[in-house]
Design a protein around this motif. Sequence first.
Motif, PDB file in Angstrom:
ATOM      1  N   GLY A 283      73.276   3.788 101.228  1.00 18.78           N
ATOM      2  CA  GLY A 283      73.125   2.333 101.171  1.00 18.78           C
ATOM      3  C   GLY A 283      74.430   1.621 101.479  1.00 18.78           C
ATOM      4  O   GLY A 283      74.442   0.575 102.140  1.00 18.78           O
ATOM      5  N   THR A 284      75.551   2.186 101.014  1.00 21.17           N
ATOM      6  CA  THR A 284      76.860   1.613 101.332  1.00 21.17           C
ATOM      7  C   THR A 284      77.095   1.643 102.842  1.00 21.17           C
ATOM      8  O   THR A 284      77.557   0.655 103.427  1.00 21.17           O
ATOM      9  CB  THR A 284      77.974   2.400 100.608  1.00 21.17           C
ATOM     10  N   ALA A 285      76.771   2.756 103.466  1.00 18.75           N
ATOM     11  CA  ALA A 285      76.925   2.861 104.923  1.00 18.75           C
ATOM     12  C   ALA A 285      76.060   1.829 105.636  1.00 18.75           C
ATOM     13  O   ALA A 285      76.496   1.193 106.612  1.00 18.75           O
ATOM     14  CB  ALA A 285      76.560   4.271 105.382  1.00 18.75           C
ATOM     15  N   GLU A 286      74.843   1.637 105.148  1.00 20.59           N
ATOM     16  CA  GLU A 286      73.932   0.677 105.768  1.00 20.59           C
ATOM     17  C   GLU A 286      74.474  -0.748 105.653  1.00 20.59           C
ATOM     18  O   GLU A 286      74.411  -1.527 106.619  1.00 20.59           O
ATOM     19  CB  GLU A 286      72.558   0.791 105.112  1.00 20.59           C
ATOM     20  N   ARG A 287      75.021  -1.084 104.509  1.00 17.74           N
ATOM     21  CA  ARG A 287      75.584  -2.427 104.328  1.00 17.74           C
ATOM     22  C   ARG A 287      76.827  -2.626 105.197  1.00 17.74           C
ATOM     23  O   ARG A 287      77.029  -3.708 105.775  1.00 17.74           O
ATOM     24  CB  ARG A 287      75.908  -2.662 102.849  1.00 17.74           C
ATOM     25  N   ILE A 288      77.654  -1.600 105.311  1.00 16.16           N
ATOM     26  CA  ILE A 288      78.858  -1.707 106.138  1.00 16.16           C
ATOM     27  C   ILE A 288      78.490  -1.928 107.598  1.00 16.16           C
ATOM     28  O   ILE A 288      79.096  -2.762 108.287  1.00 16.16           O
ATOM     29  CB  ILE A 288      79.723  -0.440 105.972  1.00 16.16           C
ATOM     30  N   LEU A 293      69.437   2.222 108.775  1.00 17.82           N
ATOM     31  CA  LEU A 293      69.848   3.540 109.250  1.00 17.82           C
ATOM     32  C   LEU A 293      68.651   4.481 109.278  1.00 17.82           C
ATOM     33  O   LEU A 293      67.649   4.265 108.586  1.00 17.82           O
ATOM     34  CB  LEU A 293      70.957   4.094 108.354  1.00 17.82           C
ATOM     35  N   PRO A 294      68.721   5.556 110.057  1.00 21.96           N
ATOM     36  CA  PRO A 294      67.541   6.405 110.274  1.00 21.96           C
ATOM     37  C   PRO A 294      67.223   7.391 109.158  1.00 21.96           C
ATOM     38  O   PRO A 294      66.161   8.012 109.186  1.00 21.96           O
ATOM     39  CB  PRO A 294      67.882   7.168 111.566  1.00 21.96           C
ATOM     40  N   GLY A 295      68.112   7.569 108.171  1.00 23.34           N
ATOM     41  CA  GLY A 295      67.812   8.493 107.086  1.00 23.34           C
ATOM     42  C   GLY A 295      66.499   8.156 106.406  1.00 23.34           C
ATOM     43  O   GLY A 295      66.153   6.984 106.238  1.00 23.34           O
ATOM     44  N   GLN A 296      65.773   9.182 105.974  1.00 21.52           N
ATOM     45  CA  GLN A 296      64.461   8.980 105.358  1.00 21.52           C
ATOM     46  C   GLN A 296      64.502   8.970 103.834  1.00 21.52           C
ATOM     47  O   GLN A 296      63.861   8.140 103.191  1.00 21.52           O
ATOM     48  CB  GLN A 296      63.493  10.079 105.837  1.00 21.52           C
ATOM     49  N   VAL A 297      65.258   9.877 103.243  1.00 21.03           N
ATOM     50  CA  VAL A 297      65.288   9.964 101.783  1.00 21.03           C
ATOM     51  C   VAL A 297      65.927   8.723 101.176  1.00 21.03           C
ATOM     52  O   VAL A 297      65.575   8.314 100.067  1.00 21.03           O
ATOM     53  CB  VAL A 297      66.010  11.260 101.345  1.00 21.03           C
ATOM     54  N   MET A 298      66.847   8.091 101.897  1.00 14.74           N
ATOM     55  CA  MET A 298      67.448   6.862 101.379  1.00 14.74           C
ATOM     56  C   MET A 298      66.408   5.755 101.250  1.00 14.74           C
ATOM     57  O   MET A 298      66.575   4.830 100.456  1.00 14.74           O
ATOM     58  CB  MET A 298      68.600   6.403 102.278  1.00 14.74           C
ATOM     59  N   LYS A 299      65.319   5.850 101.991  1.00 15.67           N
ATOM     60  CA  LYS A 299      64.237   4.861 101.922  1.00 15.67           C
ATOM     61  C   LYS A 299      63.191   5.249 100.874  1.00 15.67           C
ATOM     62  O   LYS A 299      62.734   4.409 100.103  1.00 15.67           O
ATOM     63  CB  LYS A 299      63.564   4.720 103.290  1.00 15.67           C
ATOM     64  N   ALA A 300      62.797   6.527 100.883  1.00 14.26           N
ATOM     65  CA  ALA A 300      61.690   6.966 100.032  1.00 14.26           C
ATOM     66  C   ALA A 300      62.130   7.419  98.652  1.00 14.26           C
ATOM     67  O   ALA A 300      61.341   7.389  97.697  1.00 14.26           O
ATOM     68  CB  ALA A 300      60.942   8.115 100.726  1.00 14.26           C
ATOM     69  N   GLY A 301      63.393   7.864  98.532  1.00 11.86           N
ATOM     70  CA  GLY A 301      63.868   8.388  97.263  1.00 11.86           C
ATOM     71  C   GLY A 301      63.439   9.836  97.067  1.00 11.86           C
ATOM     72  O   GLY A 301      62.713  10.407  97.886  1.00 11.86           O
ATOM     73  N   PRO A 302      63.863  10.459  95.974  1.00  9.26           N
ATOM     74  CA  PRO A 302      63.468  11.843  95.683  1.00  9.26           C
ATOM     75  C   PRO A 302      61.960  11.981  95.511  1.00  9.26           C
ATOM     76  O   PRO A 302      61.259  11.005  95.235  1.00  9.26           O
ATOM     77  CB  PRO A 302      64.209  12.152  94.373  1.00  9.26           C
ATOM     78  N   ARG A 303      61.469  13.192  95.643  1.00  7.37           N
ATOM     79  CA  ARG A 303      60.025  13.454  95.590  1.00  7.37           C
ATOM     80  C   ARG A 303      59.402  12.998  94.280  1.00  7.37           C
ATOM     81  O   ARG A 303      58.280  12.481  94.267  1.00  7.37           O
ATOM     82  CB  ARG A 303      59.797  14.959  95.790  1.00  7.37           C
ATOM     83  N   LEU A 304      60.109  13.193  93.190  1.00  5.02           N
ATOM     84  CA  LEU A 304      59.550  12.858  91.879  1.00  5.02           C
ATOM     85  C   LEU A 304      60.045  11.526  91.348  1.00  5.02           C
ATOM     86  O   LEU A 304      59.995  11.266  90.134  1.00  5.02           O
ATOM     87  CB  LEU A 304      59.840  13.980  90.879  1.00  5.02           C
TER      88      LEU A 304
END
Length: 317
Positions: A283-288, A293-304
């Motif tokens: 998220g810091t990288a995205e704000r900078i 950004l294309p990462g997926q887990v940063m959007k969806a979060g951990p599985r649980l």
Amino acid sequence: MAGPVSATGRQVSVTEVSPRDGLQSEKVFVPTQDKIRLVESLVAAGIRSVELTSFVSPRAVPQMRDAAELVRHFRGRAGVRFSALVPNLRGAEAAIEAGIDAVVMFASASESHNLKNVNRSRADSMAGFRQIARIAEEAGVALHGAIATAFGCPFEGDVPVGNLVDQARRYRDLGISRITLGDTTGMATPGNVVPVLDALRTAVPEVGIALHFHNTRGVGLACAYAGLLHGIRDFEASVGGIGGCPFVPRATGNIATEDFVYMCEESGFPTGIDLGKLIEAAGTAERILGRELPGQVMKAGPRLALSSMDVVRTANG
């Protein structure tokens, strides 16, 4: 083929390359203080190896013009190894003077990309590495080697495995014990990763291998998983999936560090990295950078990471 992996041999090491490979193609200069903020967030997540910058000509890669300042800022940081890419003797001298922990020499497995990337022939690059190895040893600085376009060249196509073997042997003869295979162009597939690993393990069994994949064609994590199953435990990735080589047509970013760490942890390969804090770093990288950004887990979060039922509507009809 590699045999079954024991539980005690599953620990994975991750080198974060976003400050270098992730930012090198950004058209607008990222302020040094923002780069520092990004690195600090990664270290807070448990990253213990960071490819911080590259000592290249500012005319060729303007984003890296603050290389020495970055290295000086993090110089002597306990518990974290900072490395820098160096294409030639001048770059190595500057990196060592600034106080880098490790220098990474790099050349391409294909002649065409090496000419585009560093404006030198492969033979000239390798010849110059002897001097770099000498001054690194004298300074007590760790020395690593990288092979770009290890799984394909955008100008020549498939790269002969013999090129990789020859380059790996030259690195070994210079005293290098760790070699990164870079999928600079995103041309790797799970099917062509394993034969390369087999060839290098046969040719230079005493040298450790790290893998660096780009997600150009959407199979970066599949290639990384093939490497995991084949016994590789040393990987490079870029938070948020940012990056790409500025000297490759249609280049896109690296595999996202948080996606790779999530895959490893969910598959029984511990990394020692805090996924929640790594998502915060993404998220810091995205704000900078000011864009999604294309990462997926940063959007969806951990599985649980469960949600309340009232955050989505109930279907009607």
